[in-house]
Design a protein around this motif. Structure first.
Motif, PDB file in Angstrom:
ATOM      1  N   UNK A  65     -14.488  16.391   4.658  1.00 38.21           N
ATOM      2  CA  UNK A  65     -13.820  16.576   3.370  1.00 38.21           C
ATOM      3  C   UNK A  65     -12.429  15.967   3.412  1.00 38.21           C
ATOM      4  N   UNK A  66     -12.025  15.398   2.290  1.00 39.97           N
ATOM      5  CA  UNK A  66     -10.673  14.875   2.156  1.00 39.97           C
ATOM      6  C   UNK A  66      -9.809  15.978   1.578  1.00 39.97           C
ATOM      7  N   UNK A  67      -8.798  16.415   2.338  1.00 36.02           N
ATOM      8  CA  UNK A  67      -7.943  17.516   1.912  1.00 36.02           C
ATOM      9  C   UNK A  67      -6.700  16.991   1.213  1.00 36.02           C
ATOM     10  N   UNK A  68      -6.052  15.994   1.790  1.00 34.88           N
ATOM     11  CA  UNK A  68      -4.836  15.439   1.206  1.00 34.88           C
ATOM     12  C   UNK A  68      -5.210  14.585   0.001  1.00 34.88           C
ATOM     13  N   UNK A  69      -4.456  14.750  -1.071  1.00 32.89           N
ATOM     14  CA  UNK A  69      -4.775  13.995  -2.269  1.00 32.89           C
ATOM     15  C   UNK A  69      -4.030  12.672  -2.356  1.00 32.89           C
ATOM     16  N   UNK A  70      -2.758  12.611  -1.897  1.00 32.47           N
ATOM     17  CA  UNK A  70      -2.030  11.375  -2.116  1.00 32.47           C
ATOM     18  C   UNK A  70      -0.916  11.134  -1.119  1.00 32.47           C
ATOM     19  N   UNK A  71      -0.812  11.914  -0.069  1.00 31.94           N
ATOM     20  CA  UNK A  71       0.209  11.613   0.915  1.00 31.94           C
ATOM     21  C   UNK A  71      -0.423  11.522   2.290  1.00 31.94           C
ATOM     22  N   UNK A  72       0.323  10.964   3.213  1.00 33.39           N
ATOM     23  CA  UNK A  72      -0.131  10.718   4.582  1.00 33.39           C
ATOM     24  C   UNK A  72      -1.210   9.652   4.657  1.00 33.39           C
ATOM     25  N   UNK A  73      -1.373   8.874   3.609  1.00 40.56           N
ATOM     26  CA  UNK A  73      -2.396   7.837   3.610  1.00 40.56           C
ATOM     27  C   UNK A  73      -1.723   6.501   3.324  1.00 40.56           C
ATOM     28  N   UNK A  74      -1.617   5.674   4.340  1.00 39.17           N
ATOM     29  CA  UNK A  74      -1.059   4.343   4.140  1.00 39.17           C
ATOM     30  C   UNK A  74       0.374   4.396   3.670  1.00 39.17           C
ATOM     31  N   UNK A  75       0.712   3.503   2.744  1.00 32.96           N
ATOM     32  CA  UNK A  75       2.030   3.501   2.173  1.00 32.96           C
ATOM     33  C   UNK A  75       3.013   2.547   2.818  1.00 32.96           C
ATOM     34  N   UNK A  76       2.613   1.903   3.936  1.00 34.37           N
ATOM     35  CA  UNK A  76       3.519   0.958   4.578  1.00 34.37           C
ATOM     36  C   UNK A  76       3.417  -0.395   3.878  1.00 34.37           C
ATOM     37  N   UNK A  77       4.532  -1.085   3.744  1.00 33.08           N
ATOM     38  CA  UNK A  77       4.489  -2.405   3.114  1.00 33.08           C
ATOM     39  C   UNK A  77       3.712  -3.394   3.980  1.00 33.08           C
ATOM     40  N   UNK A  78       3.224  -4.469   3.336  1.00 34.92           N
ATOM     41  CA  UNK A  78       2.473  -5.488   4.074  1.00 34.92           C
ATOM     42  C   UNK A  78       3.333  -6.178   5.121  1.00 34.92           C
ATOM     43  N   UNK A  79       4.618  -6.395   4.817  1.00 31.44           N
ATOM     44  CA  UNK A  79       5.505  -7.064   5.767  1.00 31.44           C
ATOM     45  C   UNK A  79       6.624  -6.114   6.151  1.00 31.44           C
ATOM     46  N   UNK A  80       6.826  -5.930   7.445  1.00 39.84           N
ATOM     47  CA  UNK A  80       7.905  -5.074   7.946  1.00 39.84           C
ATOM     48  C   UNK A  80       8.572  -5.776   9.116  1.00 39.84           C
ATOM     49  N   UNK A  81       9.863  -5.539   9.281  1.00 37.38           N
ATOM     50  CA  UNK A  81      10.589  -6.103  10.407  1.00 37.38           C
ATOM     51  C   UNK A  81      10.552  -5.127  11.581  1.00 37.38           C
ATOM     52  N   UNK A  82       9.401  -4.563  11.824  1.00 34.48           N
ATOM     53  CA  UNK A  82       9.189  -3.650  12.927  1.00 34.48           C
ATOM     54  C   UNK A  82       7.702  -3.594  13.226  1.00 34.48           C
ATOM     55  N   UNK A  83       7.362  -3.024  14.351  1.00 34.16           N
ATOM     56  CA  UNK A  83       5.960  -2.867  14.725  1.00 34.16           C
ATOM     57  C   UNK A  83       5.606  -1.399  14.725  1.00 34.16           C
ATOM     58  N   UNK A  84       4.425  -1.078  14.263  1.00 32.01           N
ATOM     59  CA  UNK A  84       3.936   0.283  14.284  1.00 32.01           C
ATOM     60  C   UNK A  84       3.244   0.503  15.624  1.00 32.01           C
ATOM     61  N   UNK A  85       3.636   1.564  16.315  1.00 32.75           N
ATOM     62  CA  UNK A  85       3.029   1.880  17.598  1.00 32.75           C
ATOM     63  C   UNK A  85       1.707   2.594  17.337  1.00 32.75           C
ATOM     64  N   UNK A  86       0.623   1.985  17.746  1.00 27.74           N
ATOM     65  CA  UNK A  86      -0.688   2.607  17.575  1.00 27.74           C
ATOM     66  C   UNK A  86      -1.132   3.148  18.915  1.00 27.74           C
ATOM     67  N   UNK A  87      -1.870   4.181  19.012  1.00 25.66           N
ATOM     68  CA  UNK A  87      -2.647   4.791  17.924  1.00 25.66           C
ATOM     69  C   UNK A  87      -1.994   6.037  17.331  1.00 25.66           C
ATOM     70  N   UNK A  88      -0.696   6.009  17.019  1.00 26.19           N
ATOM     71  CA  UNK A  88      -0.037   7.184  16.468  1.00 26.19           C
ATOM     72  C   UNK A  88      -0.740   7.719  15.225  1.00 26.19           C
ATOM     73  N   UNK A  89      -1.330   6.849  14.436  1.00 25.04           N
ATOM     74  CA  UNK A  89      -1.960   7.305  13.204  1.00 25.04           C
ATOM     75  C   UNK A  89      -3.136   8.235  13.464  1.00 25.04           C
ATOM     76  N   UNK A  90      -3.713   8.190  14.679  1.00 19.98           N
ATOM     77  CA  UNK A  90      -4.845   9.059  14.974  1.00 19.98           C
ATOM     78  C   UNK A  90      -4.440  10.320  15.740  1.00 19.98           C
TER      79      UNK A  90
END
Length: 184
Positions: free
Chosen positions: A12-37
């Motif tokens: 089930x999807x609990x969150x309706x509109x936050x914690x999902x994506x939202x990062x711009x396509x271009x950023x002057x930084x790198x996202x450390x993965x797998x933090x999203x999981x």
């Protein structure tokens, strides 16, 4: 992320509109993965291992859209300012009372209702705010914090006396589940 979308099979999807994506396509930084999981407690362990300042690691989780999910109803600049003022009194009060680090997440919510009150010699019809403070380890479940009555009374009085437009403060004593941590 686990509450936001199905990761490993149907869920089930609990969150309706936050914690999902939202990062711009271009950023002057790198996202450390797998933090999203990772769960929030796991991200904090990674932060400690990396030597990140304890004040950042211990900061209450604050969702991406910020105050937008704590203003129920339409969002205006006036409502944002009012909620910022209320939230600052609540968070500063927790810090001053030595309670901030005993709370996993705290915040104020602006409700879409008004309430009758009396201020001075006048009847008022002003906004209602709810205070929310929970204890948790990962955010999947949470219990409301049993904050001292004296603290709640002081913060409530400070909010009502210092934030024009608020005449009632309530404290949310709902656990997750069935309630969520945020209200929207």
């Amino acid at each position: 992320m686990i509450e936001s979308l199905s990761v490993n099979g149907p869920s089930a999807t609990i969150k309706s509109h936050h914690n999902v994506g939202g990062l711009p396509d271009y950023m002057k930084l790198s996202v450390v993965e797998p933090l999203r999981s990772l769960f929030k407690d796991e991200v904090r362990r990674v932060g400690r291992a990396l030597g990140i300042d304890a004040s950042l690691i211990g900061r209450h989780p604050f969702p991406g859209p910020g105050l937008a999910i704590r203003i129920l109803g339409d969002i205006t600049a006036e409502k944002v300012q009012l909620l910022q003022d209320v939230d600052a009194i609540f968070i500063d009060g927790l810090k001053s009372a030595g309670l901030y680090d005993t709370v996993w997440q705290a915040g104020a919510i602006l409700l879409p209702i008004q309430s009758v009150g009396v201020m001075g010699d006048e009847r008022t019809y002003e906004k209602v705010v709810a205070l929310r403070a929970v204890s948790s380890t990962d955010g999947m479940t949470a219990d409301w914090c049993h904050l001292p009555y004296e603290f709640l009374a002081k913060v409530s009085n400070d909010i009502i006396n210092k934030v024009k437009g608020v005449n009632r403060v309530v404290y949310d004593i709902s656990s997750k589940p069935p309630a969520t941590i945020e209200w929207e």
